[in-house]
Design an enzyme around this catalytic site. Sequence first.
Site, mmCIF file in Angstrom:
data_model
loop_
_atom_site.group_PDB
_atom_site.id
_atom_site.type_symbol
_atom_site.label_atom_id
_atom_site.label_comp_id
_atom_site.label_asym_id
_atom_site.label_seq_id
_atom_site.Cartn_x
_atom_site.Cartn_y
_atom_site.Cartn_z
ATOM 1 C CB THR A 252 102.423 16.697 -9.141
ATOM 2 O OG1 THR A 252 101.717 16.375 -7.941
ATOM 3 C CG2 THR A 252 103.172 17.999 -8.931
ATOM 4 C CG ASP A 317 95.138 14.780 -1.233
ATOM 5 O OD1 ASP A 317 95.552 14.977 -2.387
ATOM 6 O OD2 ASP A 317 95.770 14.110 -0.402
#
Length: 695
Positions: A252, A317
């Site tokens: 995203t 991440d």
Amino acid sequence: MNRIGTRGVLAILAVTALAGCNRAPAIDPAADGGIGLDPNNWPSYGRSAGEQHYSPLDQIDTGSVPKLGLAWSYDLPASASLTQPIEADGIVYTSTGHSYIRAFEAATGKLLWEYDSKASEMSGHKLRQGYGSRGLAWSGGKVFIATQDGRLIALDGKTGQPIWTAQTVAKDDNAYISGAPRVFDGKVIIGFGGADGGGVRGYVSCYDAATGKLLWRFYTVPGNPAVDHDETTKLAAKTWHGEWWKKGGGGTAWNAFTYDPELKRFYIGTGNGYPYNHALRSPGGGDNLFLASIVAVDAATGKYIWHYQINPGEQWDYKTTQDITLATIPIDGKPRKVLMQAPTNGFFYVLDRTTGKLLSAKPFVKVTWATGIDMKTGRPIENPGARYHGRDLFEMWPNIVGGHSWLPQSYSPKTGLVYIPTIQRGMIIGDKGLDLSKEQLPVHPANVNAGMGVTGSYLPDFKDQGSFLRAWDPVTQTARWSVKLPGDWPGGTMATAGGLVFQGRIDNRFNAYDAGSGKLLWSYDTRSPVVAPPISYAVGGKQYVTVITGTGGAGGGYHGKGLQAFEVDYRTMARRVLTFAIGGTATLPPAPPLVPRVAPADPDFRRDDTLAQRGNIAYHIACGTCHGGAGMAAGTAPDLRISPVPASRDAFFSVVRDGALVPAGMPRFDDLPPDQIEAIRQYLRTLGQDLPKAK
């Protein structure tokens, strides 16, 4: 003057100044964004197309900044206030909480209008993701906002009345919006978040600014090759394995969008995959494009041009959702059009924005996952074991929040330096003992991703941890100067032509530094933390600086433990719009008394360590990101250790299961089994009763 709201058109221009305010220094073209962008306005998140967070105004400079005083302030209600305002044509616009918009007369602070998007009530389970609005945009008399539930809304800038609304994501998926829209050449760009909770395939949408009509959409990860025939799937599917599309893939793009009007391109910074663990997400490996990448697309059509991936096969991440800054800097003695980014993985990257070629990359914080970046291939040189497959928990730097989070850096064309709010902290990570054959999430969508064991920023304490304001030289890839900051959650920065860098701090200070040396020149007691980035603009020949106080975002959750010394309390923390000018004489009331962290009244409490341990696990999956690790909140949400709510079963279930506080931004967890809600309640009661008793 014809004003082109936010993104403008890049060009080398001489700025016509307000007398006595802006002396129009020779600046990089990316600083002003192009023909028509009034130097006295700040109409977009980064102010200009180059996303430099730089003001060409210099009435407030190194000599006059000691005379800076408060011109006006406005008290805001309790909500997430970690957002940046904008200003256009003498009006300051703010978005706080979940897209609650206010418009103020810029010179006086008079409230002109308010608009409530009702995003909290309309978000449903999407409310569990994100932390509220991070910003807004202005162009052609319209204010553009994006909401948690995925709406893109154009408001009349004079009245606050809606003009059009577009639903940018499905209403029942895990996608949500927190980032600011960007406007350029009559178009509006917006992305979304949600790859931490799963079930989404990232994309960026472009809308007509006048009508809200969808113009194009670029997918940041491939879909099912059997049914999806879009450009991204054709380009990127071969870098994935398994049936990733069933989980969405992630990728995203929720924050980093930069327009390049010189090249008519748009640069998109993409996020992590879902799940985090590469082995679970893409069995068999693969680079997994376009995760953790900067992607250049054609602004008119959304067609792919080039990409650069910072972490092939990303699984920590580490992402490129941090702001992308455009500039022209000398490389090998010649001016080079570049883009610059300090993403979460700890390396500062300089790319040729025409070709996407990597020009340089060096660590700006402590990095242990890699020894460097291979300049021939552009790929990181990973340290053995960094991929953590089958490994017990071990220490790795930086953590999942990153060496630089989403709070913006700024760039001064006068000094040639990038001013980065850096975070230096490690994490404990590994996947040994985890069942990678399935996701194990007790509630969907959860606030913690699947497929790795990680303590992130909750625990433990590390010897070298801290936060800094770093002045980074992108040519030499070295720190010119560095200022140690309090806590682990540094504020966003703004540079100005007056030779200044402004930044707020968690210890209730708003500071101005000499941009060349880092010397502290001015400091103001804001009575509340300042983490949001400031802006500067001019009205009637007078330069102003505006910032919003209060904390929020990941700062109060991930960094709650490290911020305990500052005793930030969600309920009593002052949230204000503060505006400064030379000669300002307004004052603030004293800070409210600190809330004592003592055990709340709970006469029916009975210790049950087994139940509390079950609640510990469920709490950190569903609640910890906002309410803090081990219940140690620091402003994002209330400190539940001292709350009276857990002591009452009816009250606790009313809030957690039934959604009594949804309008205030507390999500409903109606799919969480009652026994887990009770376990969380027991855990919080135990934490509360372990605090010192009231005297």
